[in-house]
Scaffold this active site. Structure first.
Site, short mmCIF file in Angstrom:
data_model
loop_
_atom_site.label_atom_id
_atom_site.label_comp_id
_atom_site.label_asym_id
_atom_site.label_seq_id
_atom_site.Cartn_x
_atom_site.Cartn_y
_atom_site.Cartn_z
N LYS A 260 49.76 32.83 27.85
CA LYS A 260 50.24 32.32 26.56
C LYS A 260 50.30 33.48 25.56
O LYS A 260 51.19 34.31 25.63
CB LYS A 260 49.39 31.14 26.13
CG LYS A 260 49.72 29.94 27.02
CD LYS A 260 48.90 28.73 26.81
CE LYS A 260 49.41 27.63 27.74
NZ LYS A 260 48.37 26.76 28.25
N HIS B 203 44.87 27.87 24.59
CA HIS B 203 45.68 28.00 23.38
C HIS B 203 44.94 28.67 22.23
O HIS B 203 45.49 28.81 21.13
CB HIS B 203 46.21 26.63 22.93
CG HIS B 203 47.39 26.17 23.72
ND1 HIS B 203 48.68 26.56 23.44
CD2 HIS B 203 47.48 25.36 24.81
CE1 HIS B 203 49.50 25.99 24.31
NE2 HIS B 203 48.80 25.27 25.15
N SER C 111 46.65 21.09 23.14
CA SER C 111 47.99 21.67 22.99
C SER C 111 49.01 20.75 22.34
O SER C 111 50.03 21.21 21.85
CB SER C 111 48.50 22.11 24.36
OG SER C 111 48.60 20.99 25.22
C1 LIG Z 1 48.30 26.24 29.61
C2 LIG Z 1 46.95 25.78 29.91
C3 LIG Z 1 46.34 26.08 31.14
C4 LIG Z 1 47.09 26.76 32.24
O1 LIG Z 1 47.22 28.12 32.02
P1 LIG Z 1 48.22 28.96 32.94
O2 LIG Z 1 47.76 30.35 32.79
O3 LIG Z 1 49.60 28.71 32.41
O4 LIG Z 1 48.07 28.45 34.32
C5 LIG Z 1 45.04 25.69 31.34
N1 LIG Z 1 44.36 25.03 30.39
C6 LIG Z 1 44.91 24.71 29.20
C7 LIG Z 1 44.09 23.99 28.19
C8 LIG Z 1 46.22 25.08 28.92
O5 LIG Z 1 46.77 24.76 27.76
#
Ligand SMILES: *Cc1c(COP(=O)(O)O)cnc(C)c1O
Length: 393
Positions: A241, A210, A182
């Site tokens: 997301k 992502h 990310s």
């Molecule tokens: C954002 C993210 C998460 C967490 O996801 P949520 O649904 O916001 O809890 C897990 N793993 C990665 C790689 C992320 O970027």
């Protein structure tokens, strides 16, 4: 009474002094290309609302309708009385969207990781983990009590070396990687990682948070992007997301999904996703399945934005996705840049150590399909103006 918590004051002071204290801004508007942030209207370059679903009219209607029929709360964990028809439908629809046999949803991507890793490995086992994996993977690994061996970022070669040296000393093994990282927007070489891990009898897991709704045909994710259907044991996804709602899921091998129904602790011991969330996610799948238009727009927007920033002389790193880091160097400069952008009407967050290595502090621009051509132009103008003012370009 106060004394036993004095350490918190000291720690907080240290955070303030290091410029690492989280000052949390609050939004007075829905997610979208523009936000109302602390009372000011600003162009949004900070959300993960990749394809603009967070405030999509169809998704809002779907959530409202579901509330009329099912109410709001599930009032139980999935295994007791919390599984509604809607949850079953979402599980099924996600599996179909991802092109796998089975999927299981969780309350978030974070809890999906906390569920799946400890369900598959334990004390006698080993996990090979990319050194830059997400915090929720790290926590899932810790909860599992398996031995964790980190391999160099994106290096299938180093992974192979580690497997060769250590795999034989343990009972079961997992290889775990983020799909898209990310902070830099770089992508795991999942094809190479698959080839290496299959030689060593390991369970392969990718966390595609992502990449979901971003990579692959119509946003079907990293496995689709690499054409690895049926080869990846565990694909973790998030509905928080690109899907624009909240929730997480595991898609992949049906045996693993069945096992998670029995042994995924957040599935067994934390209540199910709420009704409006589930209905909104089903509608998000509908929208993504009907057309690739939003995902195509996302990529067109981010390609254009990156190209123009590079032309101006900015360093946008090695991103292969719509995540666009604008690398500035010292954390102080990034903080200043972010403030100047905000003054110019652009909301772009500064990110520094320890989230990224020292000397690579940056503004991370999150491009969305919700940005219109005019918005991108407005953003580019602001970057050019601030970049010149601060002597970056
Ligand atoms: C954002 C993210 C998460 C967490 O996801 P949520 O649904 O916001 O809890 C897990 N793993 C990665 C790689 C992320 O970027």
């Amino acid at each position: 009474m106060a004394e036993k918590l004095t350490w918190i004051d000291l720690e907080l002071d240290a955070l303030h002094q290091a410029g690492l204290y989280n000052n949390i801004r609050s939004l007075g508007s829905p997610q979208g290309a523009w936000l109302q942030v602390d009372g000011k209207k600003v162009l949004n370059f900070s959300s993960n609302n990749y394809v603009g679903l967070a405030n999509h009219p169809r998704i809002k209607v779907a959530a409202q309708k579901a509330i009329d029929i099912y109410g709001v709360g599930p009032a139980a964990v999935r295994t007791i009385a919390g599984t509604m028809d809607l949850h079953v439908e979402l599980d099924r629809r996600l599996a179909k969207f991802k092109g796998v046999e089975s999927a299981i949803t969780f309350q978030s991507g974070f809890t999906a990781n906390l569920a799946v890793v400890p369900a598959l490995v334990g004390k006698e086992d080993v996990i090979f983990s990319d050194e830059l994996n997400h915090a929720s993977i790290i926590d899932g690994c810790r909860l599992s009590r398996a031995k964790v061996i980190r391999y160099k970022h994106l290096s299938a070669e180093h992974l192979k070396e580690m497997l060769e040296t250590h795999r034989k000393d343990y009972r079961r093994a997992m290889v775990i990687t983020d799909g898209v990282f990310s902070m830099d927007g770089d992508v795991a070489p999942l094809d190479e990682i698959y080839e290496v891990s299959k030689e060593y009898d390991t369970i392969l897991m990718v966390d595609d948070a992502h990449g979901e709704g971003v990579l692959g045909n119509g946003g079907r994710g990293i496995v689709d992007h690499f054409g690895l259907h049926g080869k990846i044991d565990v694909e973790v996804g998030t509905l928080s997301k690109a899907f624009g709602v909240v929730g997480g899921f595991v898609a992949g091998n049906p045996k693993i999904v069945e096992w998670l129904h029995q042994r995924g602790r957040p599935f067994l011991f934390s209540s199910a996703m709420t009704v409006p969330d589930v209905a909104a996610c089903i509608e998000a799948v509908n929208i993504l399945e009907e057309s690739t238009e939003l995902v195509d727009k996302l990529w067109a927007n981010s390609d254009l934005f990156k190209k123009e920033l590079k032309k101006m002389g900015f360093d946008t790193g090695k991103s292969m996705t719509p995540i666009t880091p604008v690398i500035l160097g010292e954390a102080e400069l990034a903080q200043k840049f972010s403030k100047e952008l905000y003054e110019a009407g652009v909301f772009g967050m500064a990110i520094g150590f320890p989230t990224v290595p020292r000397g690579t502090a940056r503004i991370r621009v999150m491009i969305s399909a919700s940005h219109a051509a005019d918005d991108l132009e407005f953003g580019l103008d602001a970057f050019e103006k601030v970049g010149k003012k601060l002597g970056v370009i």
